[in-house]
Design a protein around this motif. Structure first.
Motif, PDB file in Angstrom:
ATOM      1  N   UNK A 172      69.718  41.432  56.107  1.00  0.00           N
ATOM      2  CA  UNK A 172      68.543  40.980  56.843  1.00  0.00           C
ATOM      3  C   UNK A 172      67.878  39.763  56.198  1.00  0.00           C
ATOM      4  N   UNK A 173      67.716  39.709  54.859  1.00  0.00           N
ATOM      5  CA  UNK A 173      67.228  38.447  54.274  1.00  0.00           C
ATOM      6  C   UNK A 173      68.156  37.273  54.550  1.00  0.00           C
ATOM      7  N   UNK A 174      69.476  37.520  54.498  1.00  0.00           N
ATOM      8  CA  UNK A 174      70.422  36.450  54.805  1.00  0.00           C
ATOM      9  C   UNK A 174      70.264  35.976  56.251  1.00  0.00           C
ATOM     10  N   UNK A 175      70.124  36.923  57.188  1.00  0.00           N
ATOM     11  CA  UNK A 175      69.981  36.546  58.595  1.00  0.00           C
ATOM     12  C   UNK A 175      68.708  35.736  58.818  1.00  0.00           C
ATOM     13  N   UNK A 176      67.611  36.125  58.169  1.00  0.00           N
ATOM     14  CA  UNK A 176      66.353  35.404  58.361  1.00  0.00           C
ATOM     15  C   UNK A 176      66.417  33.997  57.767  1.00  0.00           C
ATOM     16  N   UNK A 177      66.863  33.906  56.509  1.00  0.00           N
ATOM     17  CA  UNK A 177      66.930  32.593  55.873  1.00  0.00           C
ATOM     18  C   UNK A 177      67.976  31.699  56.548  1.00  0.00           C
ATOM     19  N   UNK A 221      65.000  34.788  45.792  1.00  0.00           N
ATOM     20  CA  UNK A 221      64.298  36.003  46.213  1.00  0.00           C
ATOM     21  C   UNK A 221      64.663  37.181  45.319  1.00  0.00           C
ATOM     22  N   UNK A 222      65.952  37.296  44.956  1.00  0.00           N
ATOM     23  CA  UNK A 222      66.365  38.367  44.056  1.00  0.00           C
ATOM     24  C   UNK A 222      65.714  38.254  42.692  1.00  0.00           C
ATOM     25  N   UNK A 279      61.663  40.183  38.888  1.00  0.00           N
ATOM     26  CA  UNK A 279      60.487  39.977  38.045  1.00  0.00           C
ATOM     27  C   UNK A 279      59.340  40.892  38.416  1.00  0.00           C
ATOM     28  N   UNK A 280      59.145  41.114  39.730  1.00  0.00           N
ATOM     29  CA  UNK A 280      58.069  42.015  40.161  1.00  0.00           C
ATOM     30  C   UNK A 280      58.320  43.438  39.677  1.00  0.00           C
ATOM     31  N   UNK A 293      68.584  49.890  38.724  1.00  0.00           N
ATOM     32  CA  UNK A 293      67.678  48.923  39.342  1.00  0.00           C
ATOM     33  C   UNK A 293      67.634  49.075  40.862  1.00  0.00           C
ATOM     34  N   UNK A 294      68.808  49.062  41.524  1.00  0.00           N
ATOM     35  CA  UNK A 294      68.829  49.186  42.980  1.00  0.00           C
ATOM     36  C   UNK A 294      68.321  50.548  43.466  1.00  0.00           C
TER      37      UNK A 294
END
Length: 489
Positions: free
Chosen positions: A123-128, A156-157, A162-163, A188-189
């Protein structure tokens, strides 16, 4: 001995091939259905094979994949519950040997894997990719847009990493927890998906009570209400006169007055819509008006009451028994014992309530003011809005099994990564979640069923002009009462 080992390996191989084939067929059906749903709402574009058309097509396929994964996550818990009851009823049946615990666990693992893949990658790939144009100085084209999209995904990753590091340092300032963040796949994931799942459950906590009360209004708009103290012929005659008046005014307006023309066209569409509703009510049969509508309303009330009662019982169980916690409980396994007190009937009731909660959460999501602009329109929804809707539905559907188990709607254990969320083992979070759900649902229902009484009190006290009652959505359905011809019992 070697022959026995070869036979066992062959059986394992055939069972894995059978499981993967079943998973592929199920996902193919969901993908086809999702494709028809998205193309129904997607804005029709030109059939030119240009660069933007290719980008839109790729984004469409990714959005369809995400919506299919969302549908699979919704069906995951009901399919597991009904499979457990079928295996208990027919343990030695040859035709259901494919339905086993290994297949159920595999479906849960695939749902978790694909949910992570869609949420963090596709979904991030589709949006960007949809918003990209290529870096300045590079040759424009698909490759330049893909390069920009990949760079944006990497940034973004890093931002999300970092967050999470900062959040981990603030919440749990421990050396072992900080070092575990280096393990990208094992810690992490899952940790990040646990946070997303908590956000999804909080969103369900906000949407579901609103949707449970909103369902009565939605079904009231879809069904034909009983005609009590109403003259439909008179209302149709009045609305026809109003339509003719607006049409004459529209024909007499000059082309230079664009603003008045747009207003009149919008008013004409509203009048035509109300006329269609009145004609539908007139053509409806007596049993549809006087039997279906009350039966559906009573059914909604019963389902909502049962949901609240189950949550109240789960609160008592949490205070008395530690095994009622959604995390850490390990049942007898799939096909070994019924997880419902009433057997197959109880399992069917749990499945109905799970679907009812999911539909209510979607209705409540689009009823909230903040997400009102996300509502898709038939043949007029942009690709960006479709991506936003797919992400929202994915978050809601992925959190549905967790919410159903946390609220005690079902006793089926969460399998795969769904049962490894850290916050599920916190007693205070689970108890607070149940209390908030019961209180918010009760308040929303009280507000819904006392709205008519409050309106009459405001009118009697002369406070209706102050707009203290916020029933804008419900008032849209009763605009005919302004003429004084629609009577209320």
């Amino acid at each position: 001995m070697e022959a026995d080992e070869v036979t066992i390996r062959e059986q394992n191989f055939h069972s894995q091939v059978r499981e993967y084939t079943i998973c592929f067929l199920l996902f193919a059906v969901l993908y086809i259905l999702s494709y028809f749903v998205i193309t129904r709402y997607k804005r029709k574009a030109d059939e030119q094979e240009d660069e933007d058309a290719i980008v839109n097509r790729i984004s469409l396929f990714l959005s369809t994949f995400t919506l299919a994964v969302s549908a699979g996550a919704v069906l995951l818990l009901p399919f597991s519950i009904i499979s457990n009851e079928i295996l208990l009823s027919f343990p030695q049946n040859y035709y259901i040997q494919w339905l086993n615990g290994s297949l159920i666990h595999g479906l849960w693992n695939l749902a978790s894997l694909f949910s992570n893949l869609c949420l963090f990658v596709l979904m991030p790939f589709a949006f960007f990719f949809l918003e990209s144009e290529g870096f300045a100085g590079l040759k424009k084209g698909i490759r330049a847009r893909i390069l920009e999209t990949i760079v944006m995904l990497i940034l973004l990753g890093l931002l999300i990493l970092g967050i999470v590091w900062v959040a981990s340092a603030l919440i749990d300032n421990d050396a072992t927890s900080m070092e575990s963040l280096y393990d990208l796949w094992e810690f992490y994931l899952p940790y990040l998906y646990s946070c997303i799942s908590l956000m999804g459950c909080l969103l369900l906590l906000l949407c579901t009570p609103v949707g449970l009360s909103r369902m009565f209004t939605v079904m009231g708009q879809l069904l034909v209400k009983p005609t009590i103290l109403e003259d439909l012929d008179e209302q149709i005659y009045i609305i026809t006169l109003e339509e003719e008046t607006i049409q004459r005014r529209l024909n007499g307006v000059s082309s230079t007055m664009e603003y008045n023309t747009v207003e009149l066209k919008q008013e004409l569409e509203n009048v035509k819509s109300m006329k269609k509703k009145l004609e539908r009510r007139k053509k409806a049969s007596a049993w549809e008006r006087n039997l279906v509508y009350p039966a559906v309303m009573i059914l909604l009330l019963i389902e909502t009451s049962i949901s609240v009662l189950l949550v109240a019982c789960n609160i008592l169980c949490l205070l008395i028994d530690e095994t009622a916690m959604p995390k850490g409980s390990r049942g007898p396994g799939i096909g070994n014992a019924s997880l419902s007190t009433f057997g197959f009937v109880g399992a069917a009731l749990e499945i109905i309530l799970i679907f009812y909660l999911m539909v209510s959460s979607v209705v409540g999501f689009y009823s909230l003011r903040f997400f009102g602009n996300f509502t898709p329109r038939k043949d007029d929804t942009t690709m960006t809005k479709i991506i936003g809707n797919c992400v929202s539905i994915l978050v809601l559907s992925s959190a549905l099994p967790v919410m159903s188990r946390t609220l005690g709607i079902t006793r089926f254990d969460l399998l795969g990564d769904f049962g490894r969320f850290n916050w599920l083992g916190n007693f205070y979070i689970v108890l607070s979640y149940n209390l908030l759900f019961a209180i918010m649902t009760t308040l929303c229902l009280i507000r819904k069923f006392t709205s008519a009484v409050r309106e009459e009190l405001f009118k009697a006290l002369g406070l209706d002009k102050l707009h203290l009652s916020n029933n804008a959505r419900d008032s849209e359905t009763t605009k005919l009462s302004a003429n004084g011809h629609q009577k209320t019992l």
